[in-house]
Design a protein around this motif. Structure first.
Motif, PDB file in Angstrom:
ATOM      1  N   VAL A   1       0.875  -1.177   0.000  1.00 24.30           N
ATOM      2  CA  VAL A   1       0.000   0.000   0.000  1.00 24.30           C
ATOM      3  C   VAL A   1       0.912   1.228   0.000  1.00 24.30           C
ATOM      4  N   ARG A   2       0.688   2.152  -0.919  1.00 23.64           N
ATOM      5  CA  ARG A   2       1.457   3.386  -0.970  1.00 23.64           C
ATOM      6  C   ARG A   2       0.508   4.563  -1.133  1.00 23.64           C
ATOM      7  N   ARG A   3       0.801   5.628  -0.416  1.00 22.81           N
ATOM      8  CA  ARG A   3       0.054   6.884  -0.551  1.00 22.81           C
ATOM      9  C   ARG A   3       1.054   8.004  -0.725  1.00 22.81           C
ATOM     10  N   GLU A   4       0.708   8.976  -1.564  1.00 21.32           N
ATOM     11  CA  GLU A   4       1.603  10.104  -1.742  1.00 21.32           C
ATOM     12  C   GLU A   4       0.820  11.351  -2.119  1.00 21.32           C
ATOM     13  N   VAL A   5       1.461  12.477  -1.892  1.00 16.68           N
ATOM     14  CA  VAL A   5       0.914  13.784  -2.234  1.00 16.68           C
ATOM     15  C   VAL A   5       1.795  14.364  -3.330  1.00 16.68           C
ATOM     16  N   ASP A   6       1.218  14.595  -4.498  1.00 13.55           N
ATOM     17  CA  ASP A   6       1.976  15.080  -5.650  1.00 13.55           C
ATOM     18  C   ASP A   6       1.538  16.497  -5.997  1.00 13.55           C
ATOM     19  N   GLU A   7       2.485  17.427  -5.947  1.00 19.36           N
ATOM     20  CA  GLU A   7       2.191  18.830  -6.215  1.00 19.36           C
ATOM     21  C   GLU A   7       2.507  19.168  -7.667  1.00 19.36           C
ATOM     22  N   SER A   8       1.613  19.900  -8.292  1.00 15.02           N
ATOM     23  CA  SER A   8       1.720  20.189  -9.723  1.00 15.02           C
ATOM     24  C   SER A   8       2.943  21.058 -10.025  1.00 15.02           C
TER      25      SER A   8
END
Length: 241
Positions: free
Chosen positions: A222-229
């Protein structure tokens, strides 16, 4: 024109700090510009993965992500068969020695067939902050997982302030590019209405993660991430999709 979200390729990398500026320059002036011009996709979005100042649950590995958006799965497959993709991957190999390992690979990727858009969701901007969750779900749990995503998780995600849209997808396996068969056969995506992530307070995270933590205990990946434009690249005018 905003593309219809039917399928996408998610590609992730972890360039080391000394190579990061050059990698970003190459991505935005050469690599992504060349790839979006190939037939089959409509837009490429480039992101910096946020790895500090957020709760542990969202600290994914890697620091750069690119999303290649297509109208449908045949479009993605047509794009992958173009000789230009092989040339672009070969060109990118110049950075491989400067990459940290990512999920036991040089870089990772998955092609996802996305589910239908939720009635009432606005047209996707593909310019905001992207919250991404990836799960590797075994065959005997896929039905339970998919039902949970559709009936419970997506409605909860759409209640988050600033949510533009939320979708989920299934990975396509057996692809000819080895890097595009990476862990994470299910994906859940949320776009927020701003390029950078808001302060991820405990309450904000709790609303997203609380119901999904049970899968952390049941699944091996399981992986979660926050990707900023960082940037977006549209299909050049006059070029066939």
């Amino acid at each position: 024109m905003t593309p219809h979200l039917g399928a996408l390729l998610v590609a992730r990398a972890w360039p080391q700090q000394h190579a990061l500026s050059e990698f970003d320059r190459w991505q935005q002036t050469k690599h992504l510009v060349d790839l979006v011009a190939l037939p089959g996709i409509q837009r490429v979005s480039y992101y910096a993965t946020r790895t500090c100042g957020i709760p542990q649950a969202w600290q994914g590995s890697g620091n750069r992500m690119a999303a290649y958006w297509a109208e449908d799965l045949p479009g993605i497959k047509r794009w992958m068969q173009d000789p230009g993709l092989s040339e672009a991957i070969e060109d990118g190999s110049q950075f491989f020695d400067s990459f940290n390992e990512l999920d036991d690979s040089t870089y990772t990727g998955n092609v996802y067939q996305l589910g239908p858009r939720w009635p009432g969701d606005p047209e996707p901007l593909l310019e905001g902050c992207l919250l991404m969750q990836r799960f590797e779900v075994p065959d005997d749990q896929k039905k339970e997982f998919d039902d949970w995503v559709i009936r419970r998780h997506l409605p909860a995600l759409r209640s988050i302030p600033g949510c533009q849209w939320a979708q989920w997808g299934k990975a396509v396996r057996g692809l000819p590019v080895q890097y595009y068969n990476s862990p994470g056969n299910r994906v859940v995506l949320v776009e927020l209405d701003q390029p950078r992530a808001p302060d991820l307070t405990a309450r904000f995270i709790d609303r997203i993660v609380a119901d999904s933590l049970k899968w952390d205990r049941r699944l091996n990946y399981v992986r979660r991430e926050v990707d900023e434009s960082v940037a977006s690249f549209d299909k050049p005018l006059g070029v066939s999709t």
